[in-house]
Design an enzyme around this catalytic site. Structure first.
Site, short mmCIF file in Angstrom:
data_model
loop_
_atom_site.label_atom_id
_atom_site.label_comp_id
_atom_site.label_asym_id
_atom_site.label_seq_id
_atom_site.Cartn_x
_atom_site.Cartn_y
_atom_site.Cartn_z
NE ARG A 1 64.36 24.11 100.32
CZ ARG A 1 64.24 25.39 101.19
NH1 ARG A 1 63.26 25.89 101.69
NH2 ARG A 1 65.59 26.04 101.19
CD GLU B 1 66.86 32.20 101.95
OE1 GLU B 1 65.76 32.57 101.21
OE2 GLU B 1 66.93 32.89 103.14
CD GLU C 1 63.34 29.45 101.10
OE1 GLU C 1 63.09 30.66 101.15
OE2 GLU C 1 64.39 28.86 101.82
#
Length: 526
Positions: free
Chosen positions: A229, A320, A422
């Protein structure tokens, strides 16, 4: 796949395994059952206090069979299997299944555990292929966790085993097992290594397990990592994590045969639940101009990747994005605006490559209600997406049971694959630069997971196991966040301040001698 050991097997059962038939040993009549059908999978047949439940056998080399017993308090029914003793103990509760058709099978079980055992796990053994095991996580909150273990049966039989090698007072509960055709596994065992190039340029060193200096990506890939990522900032002050840097890193990722996830922040610096700051160059844009900028930026980066032969396999439209992107125009207080911005990013990704999967990413790994609210709005406003990604840091987002509830519900409610975008955990509370670490005290830790290499490894292992257990194969895997972000002068958290520290070195996968920590072995999770 986990390294496994075996308790000694009872001689009669061993003979049966060698002969490939239950006829070699006097099995209980209840085991002459339909092939593949577990007897008494919920431990309801005998009431409480039964050391050897109907259909099951108990074995302890030290004669500690009494450490395995049924008692009240099942997951769904009245009773459960418990393994516990006031003194240290080793015990196994098992059931032998003969007459199976060869093929792939999955064991599912609901579990709870005190933690603290030397080992506590579900196992599938004597099935013709390598033994498979799933370790039980600590569940100090008392919540049940669903685990799975898969195996290829190649000799028409299998033994289902529940094993403890425990210290005095340690306990586990098991209930509601099933053994069905099918397999599980994780397609993504990845990491976000966005800080790596800057670390290398500033003198960061990474070593192989033998101590030789090596390339961090190669070391991680050799350990089993199969996906990377990379975040993208629009115009960062330090010149890292921008389009040219991502293009260069993508070549290294693809040269090692790994998948590539591109994480668009739509900012010049960090974007997260607390800030979604527009790039400076976009600060005066109208909503229509922001729509155009999102499309153009996304298309430009992804098309450049495609043109150099490193097409992104997955993209995140925002990072996020609990409260939206590109504040204030793109906040969740105005879903009409936000859905348009997200839609522009998704459309750009698909215009470059229809095979690139589009993910929406929230930092709500333990907040099912909050995640539902977001995705209900996204669906109602026509936002296109293929996947759901969640950040889950247990010390911030709560116990594994909350992660499981959230993943399971989102996968079922929206019919989409899910993944942990994550996660991380510390291997020490010691500091290695001048900046206090994000997780710096024992009070911040998750119960059952010490800040040791073993604790770090167990935490990542258990996150992977929860993702693997998402029903219908919708759990894709997980990305460990910044395993290469070691303490290197000049590679701090603030791209505008080269003297800043990183606050993360105690959660990296390389210790303070630059050697791999034991967590890295879990990239080989089945």
């Amino acid at each position: 796949m986990q390294h496994v050991h075996r308790f000694p097997r009872p001689l009669a059962l061993a003979v049966a395994m060698l002969l490939g038939t239950a006829a070699a040993v006097a099995l209980p009549a209840s085991q002459a059952q339909a092939a593949g059908t577990l007897t008494n999978p919920g431990f309801e047949s005998d009431g409480k206090g039964t050391a050897t439940p109907t259909g099951w056998s108990t074995y302890s080399a030290a004669g500690q069979n009494s450490a395995s017993f049924t008692e009240a308090g099942g997951h769904t029914g009245s009773y459960r299997l418990t393994q516990w003793a006031a003194a240290a103990y080793k015990v196994e509760t098992y059931q032998y299944l003969p007459g199976l058709s060869n093929g792939n099978y999955t064991l599912t079980a609901w579990v709870r555990s005190s933690g603290g055992q030397n080992s506590a796990y579900l196992a599938l053994r004597n099935c013709g292929s390598a033994e498979q095991r799933t370790d039980l996580p600590p569940t100090p909150n008392g919540a049940w966790i669903r685990l799975v273990t898969s195996i290829a049966v190649t000799n028409n039989q299998c033994t289902i085993s529940i094993d403890s090698d425990a210290n005095a007072g340690n306990w586990l509960n098991i209930d509601d097992l099933s053994f069905t055709a099918g397999s599980t596994g994780l397609s993504i065992r990845g990491a976000d290594v966005s800080s790596l190039k800057k670390s290398e340029d500033k003198g960061g060193v990474y070593r192989t397990p033998s101590g030789s200096t090596g390339d961090a990506l190669t070391i991680l890939n050799s350990a089993g990592m199969n996906y990377v990522r990379l975040k993208v900032w629009v115009n960062p002050a330090d010149g890292y994590n921008n389009k040219p840097q991502v293009l260069a890193m993508a070549k290294r990722v693809k040269a090692l045969g790994m998948g590539l996830l591109v994480d668009f922040h739509y900012s010049d610096s960090w974007a997260d639940p607390g800030k979604q700051t527009k790039p400076a160059a976009w600060s005066g844009y109208t909503l229509a101009q922001l729509d155009s900028a999102v499309y153009s930026h996304t298309y430009d980066v992804l098309n450049s990747l495609k043109q150099q032969g490193t097409t992104a396999d997955m993209v995140q439209i925002g990072n996020e994005i609990n409260a939206g992107i590109l504040w204030s125009e793109g906040s969740t207080s105005n879903w009409s605006n936000l859905s348009g911005l997200l839609g522009q990013g998704a459309r750009a990704a698909k215009d470059v490559s229809s095979s690139t999967r589009v993910a929406l990413h929230l930092a709500k790994g333990g907040d099912d209600a909050g995640a539902r609210t977001f995705f209900d709005n996204a669906v109602a406003n026509g936002v296109p997406f293929d996947l759901i990604g969640l950040s889950y840091y247990g010390y911030w987002h709560g116990p594994l049971s909350d992660l499981q509830t959230t993943l399971d519900d989102l996968a079922a409610r929206y019919g989409k694959p899910v993944f942990v975008a994550e996660t991380a955990y510390p291997f020490t509370l010691a500091n290695n630069d001048a900046l206090t670490n994000n997780i710096a005290t024992s009070s911040q830790l998750m119960a059952g997971y010490p800040a040791t290499q073993a604790g770090q490894a167990a935490n990542f292992r258990d996150v992977l196991n929860v993702v693997e257990a998402v029903p219908n194969g919708r759990g894709l895997g997980a990305f460990y966040w910044e395993p290469t972000w070691t303490a290197v002068a000049g590679n701090g958290w603030d791209p505008t301040d080269p003297t800043s520290g990183d606050a993360w070195e105690n959660q990296a996968m390389f210790d303070y001698n630059n050697l791999p920590t034991s967590v890295m072995s879990w990239f080989k999770h089945r």
